[in-house]
Write a protein that holds these residues in place. Structure first.
Motif, PDB file in Angstrom:
ATOM      1  N   LEU A 114      36.186  43.946  40.648  1.00 11.53           N
ATOM      2  CA  LEU A 114      35.012  44.584  40.068  1.00 11.53           C
ATOM      3  C   LEU A 114      34.416  45.724  40.872  1.00 11.53           C
ATOM      4  O   LEU A 114      33.836  46.258  40.491  1.00 11.53           O
ATOM      5  CB  LEU A 114      34.090  43.972  39.747  1.00 11.53           C
ATOM      6  N   GLY A 115      35.778  47.297  41.279  1.00 13.12           N
ATOM      7  CA  GLY A 115      35.457  48.699  41.494  1.00 13.12           C
ATOM      8  C   GLY A 115      35.562  48.895  40.109  1.00 13.12           C
ATOM      9  O   GLY A 115      35.267  48.577  39.001  1.00 13.12           O
ATOM     10  N   ILE A 129      37.719  50.693  38.428  1.00 13.97           N
ATOM     11  CA  ILE A 129      38.942  50.757  37.637  1.00 13.97           C
ATOM     12  C   ILE A 129      38.587  48.288  37.002  1.00 13.97           C
ATOM     13  O   ILE A 129      38.380  48.588  35.706  1.00 13.97           O
ATOM     14  CB  ILE A 129      40.213  51.115  38.086  1.00 13.97           C
ATOM     15  N   GLY A 130      38.237  47.702  38.064  1.00 13.64           N
ATOM     16  CA  GLY A 130      38.949  46.395  37.340  1.00 13.64           C
ATOM     17  C   GLY A 130      37.828  45.982  36.670  1.00 13.64           C
ATOM     18  O   GLY A 130      37.854  45.132  35.650  1.00 13.64           O
ATOM     19  N   ASN A 144      35.093  39.063  42.258  1.00 10.68           N
ATOM     20  CA  ASN A 144      35.006  40.186  43.292  1.00 10.68           C
ATOM     21  C   ASN A 144      34.357  40.141  44.212  1.00 10.68           C
ATOM     22  O   ASN A 144      32.898  38.815  44.778  1.00 10.68           O
ATOM     23  CB  ASN A 144      33.827  41.152  43.006  1.00 10.68           C
ATOM     24  N   ARG A 145      34.228  40.334  45.741  1.00 10.94           N
ATOM     25  CA  ARG A 145      33.726  40.219  46.772  1.00 10.94           C
ATOM     26  C   ARG A 145      32.871  40.233  47.492  1.00 10.94           C
ATOM     27  O   ARG A 145      31.916  39.534  47.407  1.00 10.94           O
ATOM     28  CB  ARG A 145      35.201  40.935  47.792  1.00 10.94           C
ATOM     29  N   LEU A 164      42.460  45.688  43.064  1.00 10.10           N
ATOM     30  CA  LEU A 164      41.721  45.487  44.421  1.00 10.10           C
ATOM     31  C   LEU A 164      42.301  46.503  45.556  1.00 10.10           C
ATOM     32  O   LEU A 164      43.161  47.365  44.992  1.00 10.10           O
ATOM     33  CB  LEU A 164      42.268  44.307  45.473  1.00 10.10           C
ATOM     34  N   GLU A 175      44.985  38.912  51.572  1.00  8.13           N
ATOM     35  CA  GLU A 175      43.664  38.121  51.774  1.00  8.13           C
ATOM     36  C   GLU A 175      43.757  37.580  50.479  1.00  8.13           C
ATOM     37  O   GLU A 175      43.052  36.251  50.613  1.00  8.13           O
ATOM     38  CB  GLU A 175      42.138  38.961  52.492  1.00  8.13           C
ATOM     39  N   SER A 229      46.570  47.043  41.625  1.00  3.14           N
ATOM     40  CA  SER A 229      46.464  47.910  42.919  1.00  3.14           C
ATOM     41  C   SER A 229      47.515  48.637  43.580  1.00  3.14           C
ATOM     42  O   SER A 229      48.149  48.868  43.355  1.00  3.14           O
ATOM     43  CB  SER A 229      45.659  47.189  44.576  1.00  3.14           C
ATOM     44  N   THR A 230      46.753  50.295  43.975  1.00  3.72           N
ATOM     45  CA  THR A 230      47.753  50.388  44.600  1.00  3.72           C
ATOM     46  C   THR A 230      47.693  50.183  46.328  1.00  3.72           C
ATOM     47  O   THR A 230      47.259  50.515  46.979  1.00  3.72           O
ATOM     48  CB  THR A 230      47.762  52.205  45.129  1.00  3.72           C
ATOM     49  N   SER A 244      42.041  57.352  35.424  1.00  5.15           N
ATOM     50  CA  SER A 244      40.653  57.788  36.685  1.00  5.15           C
ATOM     51  C   SER A 244      39.468  56.976  35.851  1.00  5.15           C
ATOM     52  O   SER A 244      39.355  55.170  34.899  1.00  5.15           O
ATOM     53  CB  SER A 244      40.308  58.575  37.128  1.00  5.15           C
ATOM     54  N   ASN A 249      40.239  55.883  48.303  1.00  8.81           N
ATOM     55  CA  ASN A 249      41.265  55.616  48.719  1.00  8.81           C
ATOM     56  C   ASN A 249      42.123  56.190  48.373  1.00  8.81           C
ATOM     57  O   ASN A 249      43.353  56.461  48.471  1.00  8.81           O
ATOM     58  CB  ASN A 249      41.099  55.038  47.211  1.00  8.81           C
ATOM     59  N   LYS A 277      43.336  56.458  51.963  1.00 13.65           N
ATOM     60  CA  LYS A 277      44.926  55.549  51.766  1.00 13.65           C
ATOM     61  C   LYS A 277      46.188  55.748  51.451  1.00 13.65           C
ATOM     62  O   LYS A 277      46.730  55.316  52.397  1.00 13.65           O
ATOM     63  CB  LYS A 277      44.101  54.462  51.229  1.00 13.65           C
TER      64      LYS A 277
HETATM   65  N1  NAP Z   1      39.673  55.189  40.033  1.00 15.69           N
HETATM   66  C1  NAP Z   1      40.826  55.068  40.154  1.00 15.69           C
HETATM   67  O1  NAP Z   1      41.315  56.463  40.291  1.00 15.69           O
HETATM   68  C2  NAP Z   1      42.425  54.844  40.736  1.00 15.69           C
HETATM   69  C3  NAP Z   1      43.400  55.914  40.420  1.00 15.69           C
HETATM   70  C4  NAP Z   1      44.319  55.018  39.914  1.00 15.69           C
HETATM   71  C5  NAP Z   1      44.458  54.413  41.086  1.00 15.69           C
HETATM   72  N2  NAP Z   1      43.369  53.435  41.377  1.00 15.69           N
HETATM   73  C6  NAP Z   1      44.025  52.160  42.657  1.00 15.69           C
HETATM   74  O2  NAP Z   1      43.019  50.852  42.207  1.00 15.69           O
HETATM   75  C7  NAP Z   1      42.922  50.631  42.677  1.00 15.69           C
HETATM   76  C8  NAP Z   1      40.827  49.559  42.528  1.00 15.69           C
HETATM   77  O3  NAP Z   1      41.089  51.191  42.376  1.00 15.69           O
HETATM   78  P1  NAP Z   1      38.860  51.069  41.797  1.00 15.69           P
HETATM   79  O4  NAP Z   1      39.334  53.221  42.312  1.00 15.69           O
HETATM   80  O5  NAP Z   1      38.820  50.403  41.381  1.00 15.69           O
HETATM   81  O6  NAP Z   1      38.570  50.732  43.497  1.00 15.69           O
HETATM   82  P2  NAP Z   1      37.285  50.228  44.178  1.00 15.69           P
HETATM   83  O7  NAP Z   1      36.360  51.041  43.371  1.00 15.69           O
HETATM   84  O8  NAP Z   1      37.037  51.217  45.785  1.00 15.69           O
HETATM   85  O9  NAP Z   1      37.170  48.940  43.962  1.00 15.69           O
HETATM   86  C9  NAP Z   1      37.367  48.401  44.876  1.00 15.69           C
HETATM   87  C10 NAP Z   1      38.302  46.701  44.649  1.00 15.69           C
HETATM   88  O10 NAP Z   1      38.384  46.100  45.764  1.00 15.69           O
HETATM   89  C11 NAP Z   1      37.498  45.482  46.477  1.00 15.69           C
HETATM   90  N3  NAP Z   1      37.482  45.054  48.127  1.00 15.69           N
HETATM   91  C12 NAP Z   1      38.198  46.283  48.936  1.00 15.69           C
HETATM   92  N4  NAP Z   1      38.315  45.303  50.129  1.00 15.69           N
HETATM   93  C13 NAP Z   1      38.356  44.063  50.052  1.00 15.69           C
HETATM   94  C14 NAP Z   1      39.115  42.501  50.978  1.00 15.69           C
HETATM   95  N5  NAP Z   1      38.770  43.305  52.174  1.00 15.69           N
HETATM   96  N6  NAP Z   1      38.579  42.241  49.844  1.00 15.69           N
HETATM   97  C15 NAP Z   1      38.283  41.585  48.861  1.00 15.69           C
HETATM   98  N7  NAP Z   1      38.297  42.429  48.179  1.00 15.69           N
HETATM   99  C16 NAP Z   1      37.871  43.648  48.426  1.00 15.69           C
HETATM  100  C17 NAP Z   1      36.533  45.699  46.339  1.00 15.69           C
HETATM  101  O11 NAP Z   1      34.692  44.921  46.364  1.00 15.69           O
HETATM  102  P3  NAP Z   1      33.390  45.331  46.575  1.00 15.69           P
HETATM  103  O12 NAP Z   1      32.741  45.861  45.790  1.00 15.69           O
HETATM  104  O13 NAP Z   1      32.883  43.673  47.757  1.00 15.69           O
HETATM  105  O14 NAP Z   1      33.615  46.043  47.840  1.00 15.69           O
HETATM  106  C18 NAP Z   1      35.941  46.661  45.180  1.00 15.69           C
HETATM  107  O15 NAP Z   1      36.576  45.502  44.175  1.00 15.69           O
HETATM  108  C19 NAP Z   1      42.906  50.743  44.255  1.00 15.69           C
HETATM  109  O16 NAP Z   1      44.201  50.444  44.986  1.00 15.69           O
HETATM  110  C20 NAP Z   1      43.242  52.551  43.883  1.00 15.69           C
HETATM  111  O17 NAP Z   1      43.178  53.092  44.619  1.00 15.69           O
HETATM  112  C21 NAP Z   1      42.383  53.715  41.832  1.00 15.69           C
END
Ligand code: NAP
Length: 286
Positions: A17-18, A20-21, A39-40, A66, A74, A93-94, A122, A234, A237
């Protein structure tokens, strides 16, 4: 929009639930889907489950948003013994290509369906249910999941077999990271010569190099607004995934190598959670 659950619709479990989720879970809820989330770091949501197994239980679709391959492996490993062939795993997830292939193999062993379905778009697009999914995988699985995917997207692009979407997603992020680094350098130069940022923004918009990304990021970099749409860590990464893909193919990619090093430097300065346009911080003396 309604938040009442429609029992004729499938149940979707959302993991992560970051940025995007959380927004995708809201979209599904608002369209009447029965949503379970995990969510973790626990979140205050009525649909939150305390552990991944509870979230996965009874879900028709498992949607992963994620951070990376480590997180995905994991979380998936913790639920895989409970999964059933009737369930469909959607990875949004990417992640690195190895993880996508690993996940496909695990799903095949269980007998459940799988789509390699990263996205572009985004924070704002996710909040509007307007992501674009790149999809690798079986077309029949895509057709059965289409209704669910459409809730969070405005476009679905089938690209070929599992892995193709992961590779395209990583390649397109190479372009976005490199573009923002180029925009940061251009802005630094025009600033140094006393040209107003708006002049650069307007000039780029009329130039062949103009893009949605440039029109979003130039104005915010110019005022030091790094509100996170996509985090620097991210994007770092993803640049490493690109370097890994290039290396495995025997390719030299000095551009993304330099941009990756610039992102790493800013992360080390404590800017990992800012938007990736914080690449401009190398020049932002304000
Ligand atoms: N934002 C964008 O514009 C965008 C666009 C395209 C693709 N993406 C991809 O979509 C995915 C999600 O993006 P986001 O922007 O929502 O990322 P984010 O806000 O950084 O959220 C990351 C999520 O992953 C969880 N997480 C991280 N490490 C973990 C672990 N070891 N075990 C369990 N959960 C873990 C985090 O939990 P916690 O809350 O506990 O940290 C959080 O729920 C990523 O792969 C990103 O590269 C994002």
């Amino acid at each position: 929009m309604s938040s009442e659950t429609d029992s004729s619709l499938p149940t979707v479990a959302v993991f992560g639930l970051g940025i995007i989720g959380s927004r995708c879970a809201d979209q599904l809820l608002n369209q009447g889907y029965h949503v379970k989330t995990w969510n973790r770091t626990p979140k205050e949501r009525a649909d939150s489950e305390s552990d991944p197994i509870s979230a996965a239980e009874g879900a028709d679709y498992l949607a992963f948003y994620l951070k990376d391959g480590i997180a995905l492996r994991e979380v998936f490993s913790s639920i895989q013994n409970q999964l059933k062939p009737s369930q469909t795993v959607l990875n949004h997830s990417t992640v690195d290509l190895e993880t996508t292939k690993w996940l496909a193999e695990q799903c095949e062993e269980i007998g459940c369906s799988f789509l390699d379905a990263p996205f572009t778009g985004s924070k704002v697009a996710a909040g509007q249910g307007a992501l674009v999914y790149y999809v690798g995988g079986d077309s029949e699985v895509l057709e059965s999941a289409r209704q669910v995917l459409e809730i969070t997207s405005k476009e679905i692009k089938p690209l070929g077999p599992v892995g193709s979407a992961t590779v395209v997603k990583i390649a397109t992020n190479l372009i976005s990271a490199s573009t923002v680094q180029a925009l940061a350098e251009a802005l630094a130069i025009t600033n140094a010569y006393g040209i107003q940022p708006e002049v650069l923004t307007e000039s780029v918009a009329s130039n062949a190099s103009g893009s949605v990304l440039a029109s979003m990021k130039l104005p915010t970099m110019a005022i030091g607004d790094y509100d996170t749409h996509f985090s620097l860590e991210n994007m770092l990464k993803d640049s490493r995934f690109a370097l890994q893909l290039a290396g495995d193919a025997g390719l030299e990619t000095p551009g993304i190598q330099a941009t990756s090093a610039a992102m790493e430097a800013q992360c080390k300065k404590g800017h990992a959670h800012l938007d990736f346009s914080a690449l401009f911080k190398a020049y932002d003396t304000a």
